[in-house]
Structure formats: C-alpha cells, structure tokens
Scaffold this active site. Structure first.
Site, PDB file in Angstrom:
ATOM      1  N   HIS A 150      39.517  38.545  40.359  1.00 54.58           N
ATOM      2  CA  HIS A 150      39.037  39.625  41.102  1.00 54.58           C
ATOM      3  C   HIS A 150      39.177  40.982  39.879  1.00 54.58           C
ATOM      4  O   HIS A 150      40.368  41.321  39.855  1.00 54.58           O
ATOM      5  CB  HIS A 150      39.202  39.630  42.389  1.00 54.58           C
ATOM      6  CG  HIS A 150      38.300  40.617  43.050  1.00 54.58           C
ATOM      7  ND1 HIS A 150      38.524  41.402  44.135  1.00 54.58           N
ATOM      8  CD2 HIS A 150      36.925  40.955  42.837  1.00 54.58           C
ATOM      9  CE1 HIS A 150      37.598  42.038  44.776  1.00 54.58           C
ATOM     10  NE2 HIS A 150      36.552  41.784  43.801  1.00 54.58           N
ATOM     11  N   ASP A 154      37.523  44.752  47.198  1.00 54.86           N
ATOM     12  CA  ASP A 154      36.359  44.788  48.075  1.00 54.86           C
ATOM     13  C   ASP A 154      36.779  45.494  49.396  1.00 54.86           C
ATOM     14  O   ASP A 154      37.844  45.188  49.952  1.00 54.86           O
ATOM     15  CB  ASP A 154      35.859  43.321  48.323  1.00 54.86           C
ATOM     16  CG  ASP A 154      35.369  42.546  47.223  1.00 54.86           C
ATOM     17  OD1 ASP A 154      35.121  43.107  46.014  1.00 54.86           O
ATOM     18  OD2 ASP A 154      35.233  41.380  47.249  1.00 54.86           O
ATOM     19  N   HIS A 229      29.450  44.188  51.285  1.00 56.67           N
ATOM     20  CA  HIS A 229      30.881  44.895  50.954  1.00 56.67           C
ATOM     21  C   HIS A 229      30.668  46.017  49.980  1.00 56.67           C
ATOM     22  O   HIS A 229      29.540  45.898  49.186  1.00 56.67           O
ATOM     23  CB  HIS A 229      31.878  43.981  50.932  1.00 56.67           C
ATOM     24  CG  HIS A 229      31.550  43.396  49.712  1.00 56.67           C
ATOM     25  ND1 HIS A 229      30.902  42.256  49.383  1.00 56.67           N
ATOM     26  CD2 HIS A 229      32.240  43.470  48.277  1.00 56.67           C
ATOM     27  CE1 HIS A 229      30.803  41.789  48.373  1.00 56.67           C
ATOM     28  NE2 HIS A 229      31.726  42.527  47.382  1.00 56.67           N
ATOM     29  N   HIS A 231      32.288  46.678  46.366  1.00 54.94           N
ATOM     30  CA  HIS A 231      33.020  46.345  45.124  1.00 54.94           C
ATOM     31  C   HIS A 231      33.384  47.502  44.395  1.00 54.94           C
ATOM     32  O   HIS A 231      32.601  48.223  43.836  1.00 54.94           O
ATOM     33  CB  HIS A 231      32.401  45.177  44.367  1.00 54.94           C
ATOM     34  CG  HIS A 231      33.285  44.834  43.046  1.00 54.94           C
ATOM     35  ND1 HIS A 231      34.365  44.096  43.100  1.00 54.94           N
ATOM     36  CD2 HIS A 231      33.409  45.468  41.887  1.00 54.94           C
ATOM     37  CE1 HIS A 231      35.009  43.836  41.777  1.00 54.94           C
ATOM     38  NE2 HIS A 231      34.315  44.813  41.086  1.00 54.94           N
TER      39      HIS A 231
END
Length: 257
Positions: A150, A154, A229, A231
């Site tokens: 990642h 998030d 969500h 990011h």
C-alpha cells in the site's frame, strides 16, 4: 459879596457828582459780576458760589464712569466666555483625536491579529476527511496493490463524504488516474505533494490554489477499489513511486492522526 463857582476844566467834580458816578459804577460792576470779588466779607459770605457736587456736570461725570465700567465688565465677561469656549473646543478636539487614535490602534491591532490568524491558518494542516480514521495503513501488503504494498493510507469515508485539502497548495492533477480512479494531486506550499484517490466527484481544476480545509471533492469507490473510502498519499514528487509515510507526514505538520 457873592462868589460864583467856576466851571472850568481845572476844577474837580462836586461831591454830588462823585456820588452819582460811584453809584453808576457799582451798578455796572454788579451787572458784570466783578462786584462779587470786591464785596465786603459779609456780602461774600451771603453770596457763596455753588459747589461742583451741586451741579448737573458732576452727575454727568458719574454716569459716564458707570457706563464705562459696565462696558469694561461686559467686555471682560465676553472675553472669559470666548476663552472658555476656546478651551472647550480644544479639549473636545484633543479628546476626539485620542478617541480616533484609540480606534485606529484597535483597528490596526485587529487587522494584525486577523492577518496573523490567516497566516497560521494557511500554514496549517488538517485531516483530509474530518473526524475519520485510518482503515488501512501505509505499506500494508496484499495482492490488491500492483506494487505489492500500500503506497498510502485509506481513510474511512462513506460515498459522498467531503474530502478537503490537507494544506495550502496548487492543483497539478485533477481527473482520471487509472487504478486511483478519479484523483487529485496537489503541490503543497512546502514543495511536497499529496494525492486523493477513488473520488466519486472532483471539485477543483488544474492550476487552482487551495487552502487548508477547502473542499476539493467527494469520496467514492472509483478505480481499483473494494468499497467507498479515501486513498491518501504523501509524495516527494507528483509521480507514482515517490511516496512517503503519510501518517508521519501529517504528524510532522501538527495533525493528530
């Protein structure tokens, strides 16, 4: 033998003639007022001249003096009133000047405080989603990410939640970003970059200046996403792969995460 009196010029006047002349002269002197100065003491005592106080001339002098004093008193009173009016006007002008100076100083102080507050606000940072929390951390592993990890964090955000700029900067990208879906990239005031991905809508354009807390779009689930969500990434450049720890980045700018 009888004698007759000669009437020549060498003879003096008779007693009767002298008496008649004397009476005529006295009458003339009395008429001209000279007799008063030559009268006997008894006659002078009975005929004393009136004093100045017994005449109207002295009353005229007294009236003139009184009028002059009244005029002087009135002039003095008028001068005092003029002096008092001038003093009041001066005092009022000074009070007005001081009041205006106080108002000016207060206004300038207020303006300085406002400028300082605005400066601090513009230099401040905030969360991209108010009151949210991180649902997926930085460098979390998994097959979901093409890089194997990642590259951001998030933030929990139901679809349509307001997304704001975390700080002051200029929009350098606003549109489709592939796996990021609808995304925005902002060059920050300190030269770093922040990214906002998976948006359902975009509310800014390239070249636009944004301020801390300014709404830039709405959260969503566009692009490579498993659900609504936000990011969020922090980068050293606008390009993918220059990411840095976004939590450390926000905390370094005074944001509690």
């Amino acid at each position: 033998m009888a004698f007759t009196r000669a009437t020549g010029k060498h003879r003096g006047p008779s007693r009767l003639t002298r008496k008649r002349v004397g009476l005529a002269g006295a009458a003339a002197l009395a008429t001209t007022g000279v007799i008063g100065s030559l009268a006997s003491p008894a006659l002078a005592a009975d005929t004393e001249l009136p004093s100045l106080e017994d005449t109207g001339l002295n009353q005229a002098f007294v009236a003139a003096d009184t009028l002059a004093e009244q005029i002087d008193a009135q002039a003095d009173a008028q001068q005092r009133e003029a002096d008092l009016a001038a003093a009041r006007a001066k005092a009022e002008a000074e009070a007005k000047r001081k009041a205006e100076a106080r108002l000016k100083a207060a206004r300038e102080a207020k303006e300085r405080a406002a400028r300082e507050a605005e400066r601090k606000r513009l230099m401040s940072y905030t969360l991209p989603v108010a009151g949210s929390y991180i649902s997926t951390g930085y460098q979390a592993g998994g097959a979901v990410w093409s890089s194997g990890g990642h590259t951001g964090v998030d933030f929990h955000a139901p679809s349509g939640t307001s997304v704001v700029a975390v700080g002051m900067g200029t929009v350098v990208e606003a549109g489709w970003g592939g796996a990021y879906g609808n995304n925005i990239v902002i060059k920050m005031k300190d030269g770093t970059y922040t990214q906002y991905g998976h948006l359902s809508s975009i509310g800014v354009s390239v070249g636009q200046t944004v301020t801390p807390g300014q709404k830039i779009g709405l959260s969503g689930s566009t692009g490579n996403s498993t659900g609504p969500h936000l990011h969020f990434e922090a980068r050293t450049s606008p390009d993918y792969g220059s990411d840095i720890d976004p939590v450390a980045y926000l905390r370094g700018h005074g944001v509690r995460v």
